[in-house]
Design a protein around this motif. Sequence first.
Motif, short mmCIF file in Angstrom:
data_model
loop_
_atom_site.label_atom_id
_atom_site.label_comp_id
_atom_site.label_asym_id
_atom_site.label_seq_id
_atom_site.Cartn_x
_atom_site.Cartn_y
_atom_site.Cartn_z
N LEU A 125 12.78 -6.21 -14.35
CA LEU A 125 13.96 -6.12 -13.19
C LEU A 125 15.06 -7.03 -13.46
N GLN A 183 5.05 -4.60 -5.41
CA GLN A 183 3.94 -5.19 -5.98
C GLN A 183 4.07 -6.92 -5.43
N ALA A 189 3.14 -7.17 -10.88
CA ALA A 189 4.60 -7.97 -10.48
C ALA A 189 4.83 -8.82 -11.75
N THR A 238 9.04 -3.00 -8.32
CA THR A 238 8.70 -4.35 -8.49
C THR A 238 8.34 -5.25 -7.03
N GLY A 240 1.85 -1.11 -13.73
CA GLY A 240 3.11 -1.49 -14.20
C GLY A 240 3.93 -0.24 -15.07
N LEU A 255 6.52 -6.56 -13.94
CA LEU A 255 7.76 -5.70 -13.88
C LEU A 255 8.90 -6.87 -13.49
N LEU A 256 8.65 -7.93 -12.94
CA LEU A 256 9.51 -8.94 -12.52
C LEU A 256 10.65 -9.06 -13.92
N LEU A 265 13.06 0.73 -10.05
CA LEU A 265 12.53 -0.62 -10.55
C LEU A 265 12.54 -1.47 -9.33
#
Length: 306
Positions: A64, A202, A57, A199, A239, A60-61, A195
């Motif tokens: 995003l 997660q 997370a 994201t 990820g 990926l955040l 995405l």
Amino acid sequence: MSGAASSASAPASAAKPWLLDFVLLSAIWGASFLFMRVATVEFGALPTAALRVAIAALFLLPLLLWRGLGPDLLKHWKAVLVVGVLNSGIPFACFSFALLSITTGLSAILNATVPLFGAIVAWLWLKDRPHGSRIVGLAVGFVGVAMLAWDKASFKPDASGIAPGWAVLACLVATLCYGISASYAKRYLSGLPPLVTATGSQVGATLGLALPALWFWPAQAPSLQAWGALIAVGVLCTGVAYILYFRLIEHAGPARALAVTFVVPVFAVIYGALLLGEAVTGWMLLCGAVIVAGTALSTGLVKLWR
């Protein structure tokens, strides 16, 4: 998973990058069982699963937000969090538990039943009824699972303190959750950017596993090797793998992307044998071949002649 709407056949000029993504994703996901095995021995099942999704997370955040997709996540947060629990939280915890008792190769072979359970759930929930070869494939696939599970049917604790039968059952619960989450996402999250789903799932899994992980946090500080394995499985196998997976769907189509599931056990078995000294039996390979054949038929990737 709007990328699934793209053409199933990549143009000839894109064949080389498509093949590279396919092999790379298979190798990365095959390594996830190895990294989880190393981490879960010291962290335990629930902390390993929780840290894996938390690291993913955090990776990926920023991507995003950089893409400006934050509002989409906030708009669909409830459905996305549910997918997170079903598609990451519960399965990762189950596989972490299973890897305390059974080999990484066996876990990966059982993981190849994901499309099998996905077809069953889609049939019962979305009324996507299989026909012909797909019905034969479901039967063949479950025969393979039964053969493999029968060999590990003992529910007496082994040297790890966990019965192999419970470990196999945990893997099957994980794959069933994957199948349920796929139909749930298709029904409630169609058209959402991949995405956002990746994201948000997660983040949802992290929230769902946070308290149980704290409750079962290891009393002894884990080693740097265990932390390294967790970072690798979180960043690389979760990820980066999500990005590769959705790019593969976009460039090669969902059918070819789904075929990754069949190649993952090959890498997992090789990693386990070379790096962990795990035994690979002929019976395990035979059952794996039956499961892969059944899954390929049940998903429509392979069809029997009339």
